[in-house]
Design a protein around this motif. Structure first.
Motif, PDB file in Angstrom:
ATOM      1  N   ASP A   1       0.843  -1.207   0.000  1.00  0.00           N
ATOM      2  CA  ASP A   1       0.000   0.000   0.000  1.00  0.00           C
ATOM      3  C   ASP A   1       0.874   1.252   0.000  1.00  0.00           C
ATOM      4  OD1 ASP A   1      -2.415  -1.259  -0.123  1.00  0.00           O
ATOM      5  OD2 ASP A   1      -2.873  -1.094   2.020  1.00  0.00           O
ATOM      6  N   ASP A   2       1.928   1.217   0.807  1.00  0.00           N
ATOM      7  CA  ASP A   2       2.841   2.361   0.877  1.00  0.00           C
ATOM      8  C   ASP A   2       3.551   2.564  -0.471  1.00  0.00           C
ATOM      9  OD1 ASP A   2       4.242   4.405   2.579  1.00  0.00           O
ATOM     10  OD2 ASP A   2       5.983   3.223   1.994  1.00  0.00           O
TER      11      ASP A   2
ATOM     12  N   SER B   1       1.117   4.103  -2.942  1.00  0.00           N
ATOM     13  CA  SER B   1       0.871   5.511  -2.625  1.00  0.00           C
ATOM     14  C   SER B   1       2.031   6.384  -3.098  1.00  0.00           C
ATOM     15  CB  SER B   1       0.656   5.689  -1.123  1.00  0.00           C
ATOM     16  OG  SER B   1      -0.476   4.982  -0.688  1.00  0.00           O
ATOM     17  N   HIS B   2       3.253   5.923  -2.845  1.00  0.00           N
ATOM     18  CA  HIS B   2       4.421   6.686  -3.273  1.00  0.00           C
ATOM     19  C   HIS B   2       4.519   6.745  -4.797  1.00  0.00           C
ATOM     20  CE1 HIS B   2       5.772   6.451   0.923  1.00  0.00           C
ATOM     21  NE2 HIS B   2       6.634   7.403   0.609  1.00  0.00           N
TER      22      HIS B   2
END
Length: 233
Positions: A65-66, A69-70
């Motif tokens: 998820d991170d 997002s990035h």
């Protein structure tokens, strides 16, 4: 040249994410198979391993998820690129939930075999739906890996078969409980397992729907996809 470099970098980052998603998919697929083995033969050590793997799956969900997002912030994808990232995020969520359901099965298997089943062949009750769901999950991950919308459409139709099988299992277990109250505890355990399997089928169907969303740009959730017309030529 800068635009070409940026596009290549984006493709590399997205492919790295997709590879890790498929790794996560392999883990939850193994979790499910191991959980069903525990339910069949009562291997308590394997049940504990399935439950421990849930932590690994949860950590992968957070990491992926991170990363997604990035990727959105840095590359600001549009059109099909954005659809791909958003669908990948949803696939990650469904995989994490499949891991949760496999962990539930392992917990029930551990409790059932520790206590001892009475009056019903608990594994045979769910063997058919478990095999069909395992195949469906494997094929959903394959369709995601290859962006194969035709395979994805076929999988969506299979979910209705799994739902029908679950309802049949539920009716049979209710009959067992009514005829012999001594089977109630084991029957309820088996019902929870059947429901977890049915939910895994739902998540596999979701993955198939996201494949169609990426390839065709159509959100077919909660709708009936149009039948595929065969070309006679």
């Amino acid at each position: 040249m800068m635009g070409e470099h940026s596009s290549k970098k984006y493709d590399e980052e997205l492919e790295a994410i997709r590879s890790k998603v498929l790794l996560m998919g392999g883990i939850v697929e193994t979790q499910f198979l191991d959980a069903m083995t525990c339910f069949r033969i009562g291997n308590l050590e394997r049940a504990e391993r399935v439950m421990r793997e849930d932590d690994t799956v949860n950590q992968l969900e957070v990491q992926l998820d991170d990363a997604c997002s990035h990727l959105i912030v840095r590359r600001q994808p549009t059109a099909n690129d954005l659809r791909t990232v958003m669908a990948t995020i949803k696939v990650i969520t469904d995989l994490e939930r499949i891991g949760d359901e496999a962990t539930k099965i392992a917990r029930v298997a551990k409790a059932l075999h520790t206590r001892g089943a009475a009056g019903i062949n608990h594994y045979e009750m769910v063997r058919g739906i478990a095999n069909a769901t395992s195949d469906m999950l494997h094929d959903a991950l394959d369709a995601f890996a290859r962006s194969d919308q035709q395979q994805a459409l076929q999988l969506i139709a299979q979910d209705a078969v799994i739902d029908h099988e679950f309802r049949s299992i539920m009716r049979n277990l209710i009959t067992f409980m009514m005829e012999d109250p001594r089977t109630i505890s084991a029957a309820l355990d088996t019902l929870w397992v059947a429901k977890a399997i049915e939910r895994i089928g739902d998540h596999a169907k979701n993955i198939a729907e996201y494949v169609i969303y990426v390839v065709e740009g159509k959100d077919i959730r909660h709708t009936r996809p149009a039948p595929q017309v065969q070309d006679d030529a």
